[in-house]
Design a protein around this motif. Structure first.
Motif, PDB file in Angstrom:
ATOM      1  N   ARG A 210       0.848  -1.213   0.000  1.00 26.43           N
ATOM      2  CA  ARG A 210       0.000   0.000   0.000  1.00 26.43           C
ATOM      3  C   ARG A 210       0.874   1.250   0.000  1.00 26.43           C
ATOM      4  NH1 ARG A 210      -3.298  -3.225   3.446  1.00 26.43           N
ATOM      5  NH2 ARG A 210      -2.323  -2.339   5.274  1.00 26.43           N
ATOM      6  N   GLU A 211       1.984   1.185   0.752  1.00 31.31           N
ATOM      7  CA  GLU A 211       2.878   2.348   0.819  1.00 31.31           C
ATOM      8  C   GLU A 211       3.546   2.604  -0.531  1.00 31.31           C
ATOM      9  OE1 GLU A 211       2.636   4.073   3.379  1.00 31.31           O
ATOM     10  OE2 GLU A 211       4.263   5.537   3.177  1.00 31.31           O
ATOM     11  N   LEU A 212       3.944   1.517  -1.188  1.00 27.52           N
ATOM     12  CA  LEU A 212       4.578   1.677  -2.501  1.00 27.52           C
ATOM     13  C   LEU A 212       3.603   2.298  -3.490  1.00 27.52           C
ATOM     14  CD1 LEU A 212       6.575  -1.673  -2.804  1.00 27.52           C
ATOM     15  CD2 LEU A 212       7.570   0.620  -2.866  1.00 27.52           C
ATOM     16  N   ARG A 213       2.357   1.822  -3.444  1.00 28.72           N
ATOM     17  CA  ARG A 213       1.367   2.363  -4.385  1.00 28.72           C
ATOM     18  C   ARG A 213       1.091   3.837  -4.103  1.00 28.72           C
ATOM     19  NH1 ARG A 213      -3.876  -0.626  -4.223  1.00 28.72           N
ATOM     20  NH2 ARG A 213      -3.083  -1.541  -2.321  1.00 28.72           N
ATOM     21  N   ALA A 214       1.183   4.216  -2.802  1.00 32.94           N
ATOM     22  CA  ALA A 214       0.918   5.612  -2.438  1.00 32.94           C
ATOM     23  C   ALA A 214       2.142   6.489  -2.656  1.00 32.94           C
ATOM     24  CB  ALA A 214       0.480   5.678  -0.973  1.00 32.94           C
ATOM     25  N   GLY A 215       3.271   5.862  -3.015  1.00 32.36           N
ATOM     26  CA  GLY A 215       4.494   6.645  -3.231  1.00 32.36           C
ATOM     27  C   GLY A 215       5.105   7.147  -1.935  1.00 32.36           C
ATOM     28  N   GLY A 216       4.758   6.520  -0.814  1.00 36.87           N
ATOM     29  CA  GLY A 216       5.277   6.970   0.486  1.00 36.87           C
ATOM     30  C   GLY A 216       6.595   6.314   0.845  1.00 36.87           C
ATOM     31  N   ALA A 217       7.059   6.607   2.052  1.00 41.34           N
ATOM     32  CA  ALA A 217       8.378   6.117   2.474  1.00 41.34           C
ATOM     33  C   ALA A 217       8.304   5.253   3.734  1.00 41.34           C
ATOM     34  CB  ALA A 217       9.314   7.296   2.707  1.00 41.34           C
ATOM     35  N   ARG A 218       7.077   5.072   4.262  1.00 41.97           N
ATOM     36  CA  ARG A 218       7.004   4.214   5.463  1.00 41.97           C
ATOM     37  C   ARG A 218       7.378   2.780   5.106  1.00 41.97           C
ATOM     38  NH1 ARG A 218       1.363   4.515   8.077  1.00 41.97           N
ATOM     39  NH2 ARG A 218       0.769   4.286   5.883  1.00 41.97           N
ATOM     40  N   TYR A 219       7.740   2.018   6.090  1.00 41.07           N
ATOM     41  CA  TYR A 219       8.159   0.609   5.917  1.00 41.07           C
ATOM     42  C   TYR A 219       9.339   0.492   4.949  1.00 41.07           C
ATOM     43  CZ  TYR A 219       3.419   0.484   7.672  1.00 41.07           C
ATOM     44  OH  TYR A 219       2.288   0.744   8.389  1.00 41.07           O
ATOM     45  N   HIS A 220      10.139   1.547   4.882  1.00 38.62           N
ATOM     46  CA  HIS A 220      11.341   1.576   4.024  1.00 38.62           C
ATOM     47  C   HIS A 220      10.971   1.385   2.556  1.00 38.62           C
ATOM     48  CE1 HIS A 220      13.829   1.466   7.660  1.00 38.62           C
ATOM     49  NE2 HIS A 220      12.912   0.635   8.120  1.00 38.62           N
ATOM     50  N   ALA A 221       9.777   1.864   2.174  1.00 38.49           N
ATOM     51  CA  ALA A 221       9.318   1.690   0.788  1.00 38.49           C
ATOM     52  C   ALA A 221      10.282   2.329  -0.202  1.00 38.49           C
ATOM     53  CB  ALA A 221       7.909   2.270   0.629  1.00 38.49           C
ATOM     54  N   ALA A 222      10.886   3.453   0.195  1.00 41.03           N
ATOM     55  CA  ALA A 222      11.787   4.140  -0.743  1.00 41.03           C
ATOM     56  C   ALA A 222      13.096   3.375  -0.925  1.00 41.03           C
ATOM     57  CB  ALA A 222      12.078   5.554  -0.234  1.00 41.03           C
ATOM     58  N   ALA A 223      13.333   2.379  -0.065  1.00 44.79           N
ATOM     59  CA  ALA A 223      14.601   1.642  -0.133  1.00 44.79           C
ATOM     60  C   ALA A 223      14.427   0.252  -0.756  1.00 44.79           C
ATOM     61  CB  ALA A 223      15.192   1.504   1.275  1.00 44.79           C
ATOM     62  N   VAL A 224      13.293   0.038  -1.460  1.00 49.18           N
ATOM     63  CA  VAL A 224      13.107  -1.246  -2.164  1.00 49.18           C
ATOM     64  C   VAL A 224      13.871  -1.173  -3.493  1.00 49.18           C
ATOM     65  CG1 VAL A 224      11.420  -2.779  -3.263  1.00 49.18           C
ATOM     66  CG2 VAL A 224      10.835  -1.625  -1.126  1.00 49.18           C
ATOM     67  N   PRO A 225      14.778  -2.114  -3.745  1.00 49.94           N
ATOM     68  CA  PRO A 225      15.513  -2.088  -5.022  1.00 49.94           C
ATOM     69  C   PRO A 225      14.544  -2.159  -6.207  1.00 49.94           C
ATOM     70  CG  PRO A 225      16.483  -3.683  -3.497  1.00 49.94           C
ATOM     71  CD  PRO A 225      15.186  -3.237  -2.886  1.00 49.94           C
ATOM     72  N   ASP A 226      14.951  -1.578  -7.341  1.00 52.93           N
ATOM     73  CA  ASP A 226      14.048  -1.630  -8.497  1.00 52.93           C
ATOM     74  C   ASP A 226      14.127  -3.017  -9.161  1.00 52.93           C
ATOM     75  OD1 ASP A 226      16.262  -1.707 -10.214  1.00 52.93           O
ATOM     76  OD2 ASP A 226      16.242   0.454 -10.534  1.00 52.93           O
ATOM     77  N   ASP A 227      13.244  -3.235 -10.153  1.00 55.98           N
ATOM     78  CA  ASP A 227      13.132  -4.567 -10.758  1.00 55.98           C
ATOM     79  C   ASP A 227      14.449  -5.032 -11.380  1.00 55.98           C
ATOM     80  OD1 ASP A 227      10.551  -4.653  -9.988  1.00 55.98           O
ATOM     81  OD2 ASP A 227       9.674  -4.320 -11.967  1.00 55.98           O
ATOM     82  N   ASP A 228      15.172  -4.104 -12.017  1.00 54.58           N
ATOM     83  CA  ASP A 228      16.442  -4.503 -12.639  1.00 54.58           C
ATOM     84  C   ASP A 228      17.444  -4.943 -11.578  1.00 54.58           C
ATOM     85  OD1 ASP A 228      15.425  -3.983 -15.085  1.00 54.58           O
ATOM     86  OD2 ASP A 228      16.409  -2.044 -15.352  1.00 54.58           O
ATOM     87  N   ALA A 229      17.479  -4.213 -10.468  1.00 55.27           N
ATOM     88  CA  ALA A 229      18.417  -4.568  -9.398  1.00 55.27           C
ATOM     89  C   ALA A 229      18.049  -5.933  -8.814  1.00 55.27           C
ATOM     90  CB  ALA A 229      18.402  -3.491  -8.309  1.00 55.27           C
ATOM     91  N   ILE A 230      16.736  -6.185  -8.666  1.00 57.95           N
ATOM     92  CA  ILE A 230      16.304  -7.477  -8.118  1.00 57.95           C
ATOM     93  C   ILE A 230      16.693  -8.605  -9.082  1.00 57.95           C
ATOM     94  CG2 ILE A 230      14.306  -8.854  -7.429  1.00 57.95           C
ATOM     95  CD1 ILE A 230      12.998  -6.269  -6.436  1.00 57.95           C
ATOM     96  N   ALA A 231      16.499  -8.361 -10.377  1.00 62.03           N
ATOM     97  CA  ALA A 231      16.866  -9.383 -11.369  1.00 62.03           C
ATOM     98  C   ALA A 231      18.374  -9.661 -11.309  1.00 62.03           C
ATOM     99  CB  ALA A 231      16.465  -8.917 -12.767  1.00 62.03           C
ATOM    100  N   GLU A 232      19.171  -8.612 -11.150  1.00 60.88           N
ATOM    101  CA  GLU A 232      20.627  -8.817 -11.047  1.00 60.88           C
ATOM    102  C   GLU A 232      20.969  -9.612  -9.807  1.00 60.88           C
ATOM    103  OE1 GLU A 232      23.013  -5.233 -11.387  1.00 60.88           O
ATOM    104  OE2 GLU A 232      21.957  -4.757 -13.250  1.00 60.88           O
ATOM    105  N   GLN A 233      20.247  -9.347  -8.717  1.00 61.76           N
ATOM    106  CA  GLN A 233      20.533 -10.084  -7.482  1.00 61.76           C
ATOM    107  C   GLN A 233      20.172 -11.575  -7.638  1.00 61.76           C
ATOM    108  OE1 GLN A 233      20.374  -6.002  -5.170  1.00 61.76           O
ATOM    109  NE2 GLN A 233      19.091  -7.511  -4.173  1.00 61.76           N
TER     110      GLN A 233
END
Ligand code: SF4
Length: 381
Positions: A210-233
């Motif tokens: 819900r936080e990611l969809r709202a563009g917020g920063a709670r629950y460390h939402a702003a620190a979730v790696p993007d899809d490309d970074a996840i694929a590299e991992q």
């Protein structure tokens, strides 16, 4: 209703939805429910099993794998673990040497629970580690220090349960390429026979989703790696685990020789299983059904003597064939090429795109195809 086709033994899945804390990304049918409800839940599970066996007209059917997932089954009291396992042995003909897996949250294996698991015949434990880096684990609401995993492993081995899986998640908030390598190296050093690597999937209805969809920063939402970074991992994990002697046998699963999960294999090979408990799913060969996902609805249905079914689907031959393709393709062993008759165009296009490869009469995902597996599967639906 009766089991059709195969003379195959069943797998059993028991969902135990109790958790110590709710992880920020999770919207499974689990929660921090009062411990007092555990006894009610165990009674409801047995009621559901009895009603199901009666409805299917099955008397002590054969079983060769058991899996208790959740939630956190190791939050059950030792006597509840013992009673549930004994009840399963009364109601099912469990094969000698059956695989019996229980999921555990690190730090939830005190000696009494460990003793109850070993006495119940549990011979495999899946530890939901997710990260060996404390800051990442805390960022999603998990509190165990990495040392808890190593202590659990030592205690499990001392109890004779050496067949252990470690779950890791690529893409947790605050994860970096360096911290991911730290987790992978720690998992390899722990020397478990099986490691599962999941790319973070944030449920839309979880707190983090819900936080990611709202563009917020709670629950460390702003620190979730993007899809490309996840694929590299994920690719880093595949390479590092291969060098460490773990053979990838499914999109998310890696094992030392002989360490593969027999229960999970049955899902991809469409062997029958009966699921009991909250949001559990079942498959007989020609039918699938799923249970209610809310604890109140589940308990109320069984208190009223009704099966807690939410959905039921009789598979047409076409649906069964599609399932065999997209479930079979999850495995590195792939699917017999002959099974793709009628899908020649899709097969050729996916091969040209480098997502599928044919070898030795079988068709399997390529490493790139494993990253884009949903796009591949969609072509066979
Ligand atoms: S991820 Fe596992 S431990 Fe965390 S809340 Fe969900 S079911 Fe419980």
């Amino acid at each position: 209703m009766s089991r059709d086709g195969a003379r195959d033994a069943f797998g059993l899945y028991l969902a135990v939805p109790f958790c110590r804390a709710k992880c920020s990304y999770c919207n499974f049918a689990s929660g921090v429910f009062p411990a007092a409800l555990q006894a009610d839940y165990c009674r409801a599970l047995l009621r559901e099993i009895d009603l199901t066996l009666a409805a299917l007209d099955l008397a002590r059917p054969p079983v060769d794998t058991i899996y208790w997932g959740g939630g956190t089954p190791t939050l059950l009291a030792p006597e509840q673990i013992a009673a549930l396992a004994a009840a399963l042995r009364e109601r099912f003909a469990i094969a000698p040497g059956a695989e019996f897996t229980v999921e555990a949250m690190p730090g939830t294996l005190p000696p009494a629970v460990l003793g109850a698991l070993a006495a119940a015949g549990v011979n495999r434990v899946s530890l939901g580690v997710q990260s060996f880096v404390e800051a990442e684990a805390r960022a999603v609401g998990r509190r165990q220090p990495p040392a808890a995993v190593l202590a659990d492993l030592a205690h499990l081995r001392a109890a004779g349960i050496a067949n252990v899986n470690l779950d890791l998640i690529a893409g947790l908030p605050r994860q970096t390429p360096a911290s991911w390598r730290t987790s992978l190296a720690a998992a390899v050093a722990a020397d478990a026979p099986h490691i599962s690597i999941y790319m973070l999937e944030v449920d839309d209805d979880s707190r983090l989703g819900r936080e990611l969809r709202a563009g917020g920063a709670r629950y460390h939402a702003a620190a979730v790696p993007d899809d490309d970074a996840i694929a590299e991992q994920y690719e880093t994990a595949c390479a590092l685990l291969a060098r460490a002697g773990y053979r990838q046998y499914e999109i998310s699963n890696f094992a030392r020789p002989g360490g593969e999960s027999r229960h999970n294999e049955r899902y991809w090979l469409r062997r029958p299983y009966l699921g009991f408990g909250l949001d559990a799913h079942s498959f007989t060969g020609s039918e699938r059904w799923g249970n209610a996902g809310g604890l109140d609805a589940y308990l109320a249905a069984l208190a009223a003597g009704r099966l807690p079914r939410r959905e039921r689907c009789a598979l047409t031959p076409r649906m069964a064939r599609e399932e065999a393709l997209f479930l079979g393709l999850r495995r590195n062993a792939g699917v017999a090429a002959a099974a793709f008759a009628g899908f020649e165009t899709a097969l050729a296009e996916l091969a040209a795109a480098g997502l599928l490869a044919a070898q030795g009469g079988r068709v399997a995902l390529t490493p790139r195809g494993r990253l884009l597996s949903n796009e591949v599967f969609a072509r066979f639906l």
